[in-house]
Design an enzyme around this catalytic site. Structure first.
Site, PDB file in Angstrom:
ATOM      1  N   GLU A   6      41.597  38.202   5.341  1.00  0.00           N
ATOM      2  CA  GLU A   6      40.866  38.133   6.650  1.00  0.00           C
ATOM      3  C   GLU A   6      39.390  38.766   6.510  1.00  0.00           C
ATOM      4  OE1 GLU A   6      39.788  41.464   9.757  1.00  0.00           O
ATOM      5  OE2 GLU A   6      42.106  41.012   9.753  1.00  0.00           O
ATOM      6  N   HIS A   7      39.472  39.589   5.833  1.00  0.00           N
ATOM      7  CA  HIS A   7      37.968  40.381   5.017  1.00  0.00           C
ATOM      8  C   HIS A   7      37.250  39.485   4.339  1.00  0.00           C
ATOM      9  CE1 HIS A   7      38.377  44.840   6.370  1.00  0.00           C
ATOM     10  NE2 HIS A   7      39.516  44.257   6.852  1.00  0.00           N
TER      11      HIS A   7
END
Length: 1017
Positions: free
Chosen positions: A95-96
């Site tokens: 996600e990052h």
């Protein structure tokens, strides 16, 4: 066209406040194909003023739901089912990293850079137990297209560079990057974030519960990542996870608002869908195999340093596996039943557990949870003695039996259904975003997204079930709880060595890895650290990123069409009336200045506000009063604030009362307030002790999770009077006070203080001056609401000021003044003549895994001052162009930045930060950077766009005009502030930085364990 007009006429008669863009979906037909999407359903949802269009992409099978509504705050959200089978945090790290550069936008962190090139009202990404979501919202159509470009490319075509994996996930690196002889340690944003989360007993408990109740598949692991497992994640693992999970066939899309659906479909199809073929993603979560009998388990957590009683830190709960969330009606029944048994003082478990005195509050996971394939219900108690676990278990068992035997009164059921009706009608400024958050997690497991919106239909079916079968809920209680063998009893005990064990485990794992490193490996680690540092400092060409321009920002401040009536007489309260499209609801606000209340009582005002509506009255016990409150209102609320928007040394400290109700219940709402004003009581010691313990527990739980806010309050408290009160009311001072009171046997002094505060706040002869009221309602309902308010005013009780203990030091420290700006609402302030600013450093040494750091600088430039807008822009410049790189990218903290408050204080902050000394140095260098002028016009323009995200954030009908009402800020001052934001140039910003941020001593606060360098000092 005639069909469109006919439908619009119908909608207008129904007063649905919809625009033609929201009715456009009535022209769509099932089976119609638009940009390779086939329309599957078109359904009107009148209770939400929405038309839902469900579509499927013909090539990929991707599902899309468009919610057309007359709402300018348009929303996009894409959810992917992500099912990690280990605790390395692969879904979280991805996600990052997905937001760190993509094929069309090959720059470092386009997500963070778009924060400065947009006027979004929301931008984020989040990882759940089995899903990852990428949502945004904005009120600007051009901005929506820009953000959609970046989000789609980031999600489906990320670069996933190794450098980004090392920065965001984990890496081995020298403690001092430029010193090859310094120790090699673990670093990484997610690594440090999850170390911070592991300091939070509530998070630990929730994670353990999920892992143990649903152990057989993805829920048996920690999707966020466990710090000791994260270093097992490889770059290749991350790439493979993206390839298997981030595909349109594994995605659900939601768009919402007044932008025509076809525009979204065309862009998504051209940019993403045409480049993929349909696959079977094979990410479905299987049903958990049911247990033949209940299980028990234990887990540990670090002791809570804020706990009132160190001997009472055990948590126990029962958790039940309930039916699949794909059954919308069954989920609704489960929600209602679970709410009935736990919510409010009349609920069975509240009476049995909270009022037993065995613990401080419900266990942190208590409630109904439906964001996984099978729902969960948990009930338990925290803050208990470990020797009382069996007593609590017996109480829980007995309560379930009592519920099955006794059932629920019709009043209780109606109060829950009434609450649902209010939730439907209340028009939140982030309504669409909330819908998307609720729909995606259940939709991905087969729930019908349209049926989940048709709440009126579900409530109707529920009522019919109750009418046909009076035993319906009691039987469900048997099914869900008594006969359900898939039940977990989970106990969590404090372990005084928890943190040291974690630290020892990390050191051992680190040492084992270092011992396996060859000299070549060590050289590579040093070289890699240098490369990452160079990458973080590299000045990129950002021209590939789309952006709004300052010229896209409206030059005029929005002035909502509100009618205002107020009195300028000092002896009469001001009244503001705001006719708005509130959808059949009436909103009431009452501000009562408490400037003269003596200092010894001020710290107890938050407790007074918390218990005011929960103690009952002389006529009505607290259980019955709570039932009436639920049946006729959305709750009676009280809070305390202290503000300074005109002068840093002038404050208005006040209690704010607020409530809302259906128009038909307005008289009953005022009846409840009237009864409280005349008959509130504070002498029920057992009830008061229960509420104090609950409040103490809630505050203590928040320290590790919201540590940056507590650090900023601690740092700012010596710099301005309003900041002093903010810390007293919501800082560590308040946490420690409640900790002290929670285990105090004799509450007579507390009761005396609450009575004195009540005498002052609730009696008009004392508080009339500066007091004011606000009403928000539809034009048709406003006249009735005004008459009811007038009767309420006249009927308020009176008392002579001499009967109340007022602030004896007031005349020594300051003077009472009245503030009446042009066309403003009269407010009553204290002008402090003897406030001693004290800049110092305070270290709150708490056993957290990471730190929260703040440095506060007094500028004396409040909102209404000429250069406050400049300081607001300087804070954003420092955050985006300097501190993000220094604190997050290089320092490994989860976040950090700067903000300038309306109170005239410039606050630097970091959170979940492994450093202290380096971070404080970064704050100081941030001031130097601003003074140096090492930024250009593009940087300034981006800062302006970012600031206007909050300036022009969406405002719900019930909040329009509230800054005018609460702080006396008329349109002219807000327009002046806007003009200053838009027109300021570089030279003025540098000049303001030199005048306001240089030569001022800073106040520093640290919450956490510190670091090696700071602990030496």
């Amino acid at each position: 066209m005639s069909l469109l007009k006919a439908n619009w006429s119908l909608l207008s008669r129904q007063k649905r406040f919809l625009s033609s863009s929201a009715v456009r979906p009535v022209l769509y037909k099932v089976g119609q194909v638009l940009h390779d999407y086939e329309v599957k359903r078109v359904v009107d949802v009148p209770e939400l003023f929405t038309t839902a269009v469900e579509l499927e992409h013909t090539k990929t099978g991707s599902q899309h739901l468009h919610l057309a509504r007359d709402d300018k705050n348009n929303v996009f959200n894409v959810g992917l089912r992500t099912t990690p089978m280990n605790s390395t945090g692969v879904a979280h790290v991805l996600e990052h990293v997905a937001l760190c550069g993509s094929a069309s936008f090959p720059v470092r962190d386009p997500f963070f850079k778009m924060l400065n090139r947009s006027m979004s009202s929301f931008m984020n990404a989040m990882t759940g137990a089995d899903y990852t979501m990428y949502p945004f919202s904005t009120q600007n159509a051009k901005d929506f297209r820009n953000l959609l470009l970046v989000y789609l490319d980031s999600v489906f075509f990320p670069r996933i560079r190794k450098m980004d994996f090392l920065q965001e996930g984990w890496r081995l690196e020298h403690e001092k990057i430029d010193d090859k002889l310094s120790p090699i340690i673990f670093k990484g944003v997610v690594f440090n974030e999850m170390k911070g989360m592991m300091s939070d007993p509530s998070y630990l408990y929730g994670t353990a519960l999920q892992n143990k109740l649903l152990p057989d598949h993805t829920y048996g692991f920690c999707s966020g990542g466990k710090p000791m497992d994260i270093p097992n994640l490889t770059w290749e693992d991350l790439q493979n996870f993206h390839a298997t999970h981030y595909h349109p066939s594994n995605a659900n899309f939601i768009t919402y608002g007044d932008i025509p659906m076809e525009i979204h479909l065309e862009q998504i199809n051209e940019q993403v869908m045409k480049k993929f073929d349909k696959i079977n993603p094979d990410t479905e979560v299987p049903l958990q195999a049911p247990w033949p009998q209940q299980r028990t388990a234990t887990t540990n957590s670090p002791p809570d340093p804020m706990a009132a009683n160190p001997e009472k830190q055990t948590t126990i709960s029962f958790s039940y596996l309930l039916p699949e969330v794909s059954n919308v009606f069954e989920s609704f029944v489960a929600y209602v039943l679970c709410t009935l048994v736990i919510d409010g003082p009349s609920s069975p478990f509240y009476k049995a557990l909270i009022e037993s005195g065995l613990g401080s509050d419900y266990s942190p996971n208590t409630g109904y949870h439906s964001h996984m394939r099978q729902a969960i219900f948990s009930i338990g108690l925290q803050g208990i003695d470990k020797n009382d676990v069996s007593k609590v278990e017996n109480l829980m068992e007995k309560t379930i039996d009592d519920v099955i035997r006794d059932g629920f009164t019709s009043e209780r059921i109606e109060s829950i259904l009434h609450r649902i009706e209010l939730q439907i009608k209340h028009q939140s400024s982030m309504f669409g975003l909330g819908l998307s958050f609720n729909i995606i997690p259940t939709w991905q497991h087969g729930a019908d997204p349209v049926e989940s919106l048709r709440i009126d239909q579900t409530v109707k079916k529920f009522r019919e079930k109750l009418e046909v079968d009076p035993e319906f809920l009691r039987n469900k209680c048997k099914e869900y709880f008594k006969s359900n063998t898939h039940r977990l009893s989970l106990t969590m005990n404090p372990d005084s060595e928890f943190s040291s064990k974690m630290e020892s485990t990390e050191k051992k794992m680190l040492q084992e890895r270092i011992e396996k490193l060859s000299d070549e490996d060590k050289d590579l680690i040093f070289k890699q650290g240098q490369e990452l540092l160079e990458n973080q400092h590299f000045m990129e060409d950002l021209s590939c990123l789309p952006t709004l321009k300052v010229s896209d920002i409206p030059s005029k401040q929005v002035q909502h069409d509100v009618g205002v009536k107020f009195s300028r007489e000092k002896t009469m309260p001001s009244i503001m009336t705001c006719p708005q499209p509130t959808n059949g609801l009436t909103y009431f606000n009452n501000v009562i200045p408490i400037n003269e209340l003596r200092e010894g009582l001020m710290t107890y005002v938050p407790l007074f506000c918390d218990v005011l509506t929960q103690m009952g009255t002389e006529s009505t016990d607290y259980v019955t009063f709570s039932q009436r409150e639920d049946l006729f209102t959305g709750g009676l609320n009280a809070s305390v604030t202290s503000s300074s928007v005109y002068d840093a040394m002038e404050t208005e400290t006040s209690v704010r009362l607020s409530s809302h109700c259906l128009d038909r219940n307005t008289s009953k709402m005022f009846d409840l307030w009237r009864e409280l004003f005349h008959e509130v009581k504070f002498d029920d010691v057992n009830r008061l002790r229960t509420l104090i313990r609950q409040r103490a527990q809630e505050l203590a739980n928040g320290v590790s999770f919201r540590g940056a806010m507590f650090a900023m309050r601690s740092g700012a408290q010596h710099l301005a009077p309003s900041a002093k009160y903010e810390e007293k009311f919501a800082g560590l001072t308040q946490v420690n006070l409640m900790k002290e009171l929670a285990d105090q046997d004799d509450l007579s002094d507390v009761i005396s203080k609450l009575r004195q505060i009540g005498d002052y706040v609730l009696h008009k002869n004392v508080t009339t001056q500066g007091e004011r009221y606000a009403l928000h309602a539809t034009p048709d309902s406003m006249e009735t609401a005004e008459k009811l308010l007038e009767a309420f005013q006249i009927g308020k009780p009176g008392m002579e000021p001499s009967h109340v203990q007022l602030q004896s030091e007031l005349l020594q420290n300051g003077d009472l003044v009245y503030v009446l700006p042009p066309d403003g609402v009269l407010s009553r302030h204290v002008r402090w003549n003897k406030f001693q600013q004290n800049c110092s450093r305070t270290d709150h040494n708490l056993p957290l895994a990471v730190n929260h750091v703040s440095m506060c600088v007094p500028t004396s430039s409040t909102y209404a001052k000429d250069d406050s807008a400049h300081l607001r822009l300087l804070a954003r410049l420092a955050t985006n162009k300097f501190l993000h790189r220094e604190i997050r990218e290089k320092g490994g903290a989860y976040g950090g930045g700067a903000r300038h408050g309306d109170d005239g204080i410039f606050r630097f902050y970091s959170y979940r930060d492994p450093n202290v000394t380096k971070t404080i140095e970064a704050f100081e260098k941030g001031v130097d950077w601003l003074i140096s002028g090492d930024f250009d016009q593009q940087d300034i323009d981006e800062a302006k766009l970012a600031v206007f995200q909050s300036v022009d954030s969406p405002v719900s009908p019930c909040d329009r005009g509230m800054s005018y009402f609460l702080d006396g800020l008329p349109h002219q001052i807000k327009q002046k502030h806007r003009d200053q934001l838009l027109l300021v140039g570089k030279d003025e910003l540098i000049d303001t930085a030199k005048r306001r941020l240089v030569g001022c001593d800073a106040s520093i606060a640290v919450i956490g364990p510190g670091d090696a360098e700071s602990n030496k000092n």
